[in-house]
Enzyme design. Structure first.
Site, PDB file in Angstrom:
ATOM      1  N   ALA A 115       0.814  -1.226  -0.010  1.00  0.00           N
ATOM      2  CA  ALA A 115      -0.152   0.056   0.051  1.00  0.00           C
ATOM      3  C   ALA A 115       0.714   1.277  -0.149  1.00  0.00           C
ATOM      4  O   ALA A 115       0.532   2.371   0.601  1.00  0.00           O
ATOM      5  CB  ALA A 115      -1.024  -0.043   1.281  1.00  0.00           C
ATOM      6  N   GLY A 116       2.119   1.096  -0.602  1.00  0.00           N
ATOM      7  CA  GLY A 116       2.944   2.288  -0.719  1.00  0.00           C
ATOM      8  C   GLY A 116       2.386   3.265  -1.919  1.00  0.00           C
ATOM      9  O   GLY A 116       1.100   3.444  -2.313  1.00  0.00           O
ATOM     10  N   VAL A 120       2.939   3.187  -5.268  1.00  0.00           N
ATOM     11  CA  VAL A 120       2.309   2.633  -6.515  1.00  0.00           C
ATOM     12  C   VAL A 120       0.850   1.833  -6.300  1.00  0.00           C
ATOM     13  O   VAL A 120      -0.152   2.109  -6.735  1.00  0.00           O
ATOM     14  CB  VAL A 120       3.102   1.903  -7.199  1.00  0.00           C
ATOM     15  N   GLY A 121       0.908   1.375  -5.160  1.00  0.00           N
ATOM     16  CA  GLY A 121      -0.116   0.541  -4.760  1.00  0.00           C
ATOM     17  C   GLY A 121      -1.111   1.348  -4.247  1.00  0.00           C
ATOM     18  O   GLY A 121      -2.487   1.074  -4.742  1.00  0.00           O
ATOM     19  N   ARG A 144      13.589   2.409  -5.876  1.00  0.00           N
ATOM     20  CA  ARG A 144      14.871   2.807  -5.979  1.00  0.00           C
ATOM     21  C   ARG A 144      15.433   4.113  -5.137  1.00  0.00           C
ATOM     22  O   ARG A 144      14.376   4.901  -4.840  1.00  0.00           O
ATOM     23  CB  ARG A 144      15.391   3.015  -7.309  1.00  0.00           C
ATOM     24  N   ASN A 197      13.895  -7.631  -2.702  1.00  0.00           N
ATOM     25  CA  ASN A 197      12.512  -7.720  -3.226  1.00  0.00           C
ATOM     26  C   ASN A 197      12.014  -9.155  -3.736  1.00  0.00           C
ATOM     27  O   ASN A 197      10.903  -9.607  -3.642  1.00  0.00           O
ATOM     28  CB  ASN A 197      12.289  -7.061  -4.596  1.00  0.00           C
ATOM     29  N   ASP A 217       6.638   2.531 -20.273  1.00  0.00           N
ATOM     30  CA  ASP A 217       7.788   2.906 -20.874  1.00  0.00           C
ATOM     31  C   ASP A 217       7.273   3.442 -22.203  1.00  0.00           C
ATOM     32  O   ASP A 217       7.809   4.410 -22.743  1.00  0.00           O
ATOM     33  CB  ASP A 217       8.477   1.773 -21.237  1.00  0.00           C
ATOM     34  N   ARG A 240       5.928   6.842 -21.525  1.00  0.00           N
ATOM     35  CA  ARG A 240       6.709   8.021 -21.650  1.00  0.00           C
ATOM     36  C   ARG A 240       7.266   8.413 -22.601  1.00  0.00           C
ATOM     37  O   ARG A 240       7.530   9.597 -22.940  1.00  0.00           O
ATOM     38  CB  ARG A 240       7.822   7.467 -20.571  1.00  0.00           C
TER      39      ARG A 240
HETATM   40  N1  LIG Z   1       7.244  -2.078 -13.071  1.00  0.00           N
HETATM   41  C1  LIG Z   1       7.493  -0.765 -13.065  1.00  0.00           C
HETATM   42  O1  LIG Z   1       7.387  -0.045 -14.178  1.00  0.00           O
HETATM   43  C2  LIG Z   1       7.403   0.115 -11.787  1.00  0.00           C
HETATM   44  C3  LIG Z   1       7.173   1.265 -11.752  1.00  0.00           C
HETATM   45  C4  LIG Z   1       7.377   2.160 -10.636  1.00  0.00           C
HETATM   46  C5  LIG Z   1       7.736   1.469  -9.423  1.00  0.00           C
HETATM   47  N2  LIG Z   1       8.123  -0.027  -9.500  1.00  0.00           N
HETATM   48  C6  LIG Z   1       8.387  -0.786  -8.203  1.00  0.00           C
HETATM   49  O2  LIG Z   1       7.341  -1.082  -7.531  1.00  0.00           O
HETATM   50  C7  LIG Z   1       7.611  -1.203  -6.058  1.00  0.00           C
HETATM   51  C8  LIG Z   1       6.993  -0.351  -5.106  1.00  0.00           C
HETATM   52  O3  LIG Z   1       7.231   0.996  -5.511  1.00  0.00           O
HETATM   53  P1  LIG Z   1       6.518   2.157  -4.529  1.00  0.00           P
HETATM   54  O4  LIG Z   1       7.078   3.382  -5.181  1.00  0.00           O
HETATM   55  O5  LIG Z   1       5.059   2.048  -4.272  1.00  0.00           O
HETATM   56  O6  LIG Z   1       7.225   1.773  -3.046  1.00  0.00           O
HETATM   57  P2  LIG Z   1       6.700   2.085  -1.571  1.00  0.00           P
HETATM   58  O7  LIG Z   1       8.055   2.015  -0.657  1.00  0.00           O
HETATM   59  O8  LIG Z   1       6.111   3.615  -1.677  1.00  0.00           O
HETATM   60  O9  LIG Z   1       5.687   1.013  -1.188  1.00  0.00           O
HETATM   61  C9  LIG Z   1       6.082  -0.342  -1.216  1.00  0.00           C
HETATM   62  C10 LIG Z   1       5.289  -0.935   0.107  1.00  0.00           C
HETATM   63  O10 LIG Z   1       5.619  -2.486   0.110  1.00  0.00           O
HETATM   64  C11 LIG Z   1       5.282  -2.808   1.424  1.00  0.00           C
HETATM   65  N3  LIG Z   1       5.826  -3.857   1.735  1.00  0.00           N
HETATM   66  C12 LIG Z   1       7.119  -4.351   1.804  1.00  0.00           C
HETATM   67  N4  LIG Z   1       7.148  -5.713   2.156  1.00  0.00           N
HETATM   68  C13 LIG Z   1       6.012  -6.370   1.974  1.00  0.00           C
HETATM   69  C14 LIG Z   1       5.536  -7.292   2.271  1.00  0.00           C
HETATM   70  N5  LIG Z   1       6.390  -8.535   2.683  1.00  0.00           N
HETATM   71  N6  LIG Z   1       3.917  -7.540   2.221  1.00  0.00           N
HETATM   72  C15 LIG Z   1       3.129  -6.506   1.870  1.00  0.00           C
HETATM   73  N7  LIG Z   1       3.833  -5.192   1.639  1.00  0.00           N
HETATM   74  C16 LIG Z   1       4.952  -5.093   1.881  1.00  0.00           C
HETATM   75  C17 LIG Z   1       6.125  -1.441   1.985  1.00  0.00           C
HETATM   76  O11 LIG Z   1       5.507  -1.628   3.597  1.00  0.00           O
HETATM   77  C18 LIG Z   1       5.680  -0.351   1.332  1.00  0.00           C
HETATM   78  O12 LIG Z   1       4.329   0.394   1.662  1.00  0.00           O
HETATM   79  C19 LIG Z   1       9.097  -1.003  -6.012  1.00  0.00           C
HETATM   80  O13 LIG Z   1       9.965  -2.226  -6.107  1.00  0.00           O
HETATM   81  C20 LIG Z   1       9.426  -0.111  -7.228  1.00  0.00           C
HETATM   82  O14 LIG Z   1      10.730  -0.224  -7.693  1.00  0.00           O
HETATM   83  C21 LIG Z   1       7.901  -0.776 -10.358  1.00  0.00           C
END
Ligand SMILES: NC(=O)c1ccc[n+]([C@@H]2O[C@H](COP(=O)([O-])OP(=O)(O)OC[C@H]3O[C@@H](n4cnc5c(N)ncnc54)[C@H](O)[C@@H]3O)[C@@H](O)[C@H]2O)c1
Length: 308
Positions: free
Chosen positions: A10-11, A13-14, A82, A95, A148, A151
């Site tokens: 729930a960060g 992206v979520g 990152r 991860n 991508d 963008r």
């Molecule tokens: N595929 C893509 O194009 C793309 C684009 C943006 C971000 N991302 C990736 O998506 C991921 C999330 O990014 P974000 O900006 O939301 O990060 P964020 O840190 O805001 O959110 C990640 C969340 O995951 C939670 N988490 C960690 N371990 C967990 C577990 N075991 N179970 C449940 N939740 C857990 C954390 O508490 C946090 O709230 C990152 O790895 C980022 O690199 C991928």
């Protein structure tokens, strides 16, 4: 009955994906995180926006996978993002550990779901989710190509001062420095961009697309992009739930397509209610094929490190 989507992580992206899904009234949403209070607080905040958005979906926040039971789609965004100077590959071991825990719980409660993986390094994480879940390849999809190509489309539309609606773009390969934007299949109102811009301009936009995520990380300093990534997730969700048969670039498990076997890589896919219903193969020039192979080789190296 409305469809059910669980979002793990729930960060940024979520929770923003939950926001788009709620605003488009696509499905009920369960937000899950390991941190206590965060999914509950964000879900409550989103729920209070429902009357304003005129959306009747249900939004729940929880630390308990029991609430995710029988989800139609599970979006996995759990993991660390990152920091400046880090590559997506630097996130691999942390991860992968998180992915192992998440997939075990997701499969136990939603064995029939379609998985959309977002966590980075994307191609390796979606391969891990595929192997750990035991799901068939139609039901495990990586989100990267829509982002991508969005963008690339955004940069093309600004450069030519035309509507984003006129611009389509084609990006193949892994979600990283080796991604392969294809200018000759990228168009403005059906006209290939190679007819509208010189090579130097196209090369500049291609490079900016490749560095699209890093440019944002550099500005933000903590955390990485999330508005466009989560909008891309919502587009995938909509294509699946509405059975749109929409062709979009996604990371898919290849079994010989494009000469690649046993590896997730970004290719054009037809998304419908069964997940990936078809992988579209297009003819590549020798240079494009070589660039795709180079991209696949770097994904292969990563998945080799974690043994999936
Ligand atoms: N595929 C893509 O194009 C793309 C684009 C943006 C971000 N991302 C990736 O998506 C991921 C999330 O990014 P974000 O900006 O939301 O990060 P964020 O840190 O805001 O959110 C990640 C969340 O995951 C939670 N988490 C960690 N371990 C967990 C577990 N075991 N179970 C449940 N939740 C857990 C954390 O508490 C946090 O709230 C990152 O790895 C980022 O690199 C991928």
């Amino acid at each position: 009955m409305r469809k059910k989507i669980s979002i793990i992580g729930a960060g940024n992206v979520g929770s923003t994906a939950a926001h788009w899904i709620m605003a488009k009234e696509l499905a009920d949403v369960v937000l899950v995180d390991v941190v206590e209070g965060v999914p509950q607080g964000k879900a409550l905040d989103l729920r209070q926006a429902l009357p304003i958005e005129r959306s009747d979906v249900r939004i729940t926040g929880t630390n308990d996978y029991g609430e995710t039971a029988n989800s139609d789609i599970v979006i996995i965004t759990a993991g660390i993002p990152r920091k400046p100077g880090m590559s997506r590959d630097d996130l691999l071991h942390t991860n992968f550990k998180i992915m192992t825990d998440v997939v075990k719980n997701v499969v136990a409660y939603s064995p029939e779901s379609i998985l959309i993986v977002v966590s980075n390094p994307l191609d390796a994480m979606v391969q891990a989710a595929y192997k750990l879940s035991g799901f068939n390849r139609e039901r495990v999809i990586g989100m990267a190509g829509i982002l991508d190509s969005a963008r690339f489309r955004a940069f093309i539309s600004r450069e030519l001062d035309v509507s984003v609606e006129n611009v389509t773009a084609f990006v193949l390969g892994g979600h990283g420095d080796t991604m392969v934007p294809l200018p000759r299949y990228s168009t403005v109102a059906g006209i290939p961009i190679t007819e509208l811009m010189d090579k130097a301009t196209i090369d500049r936009l291609v490079q900016r697309t490749r560095d699209g995520g890093a440019e944002i990380v550099k500005h933000l300093k903590t955390g990485s992009a999330y508005y466009a990534p989560s909008a891309a997730v919502a587009e995938m969700v909509e294509a699946i739930l509405k059975d749109k048969k929409k062709i979009v670039p996604c990371a898919a498990y290849l079994e010989g397509e494009y000469g690649i076997n046993g590896l997730f890589i970004g290719v054009p896919c037809k998304l419908g209610s069964n997940g990936i219903e078809k992988i579209i193969e297009i003819k590549l020039t020798p240079e494009e094929q070589a660039a795709l192979q180079k991209s696949a080789d770097s994904v292969k190296e990563l998945v080799g490190v974690i043994g999936v």
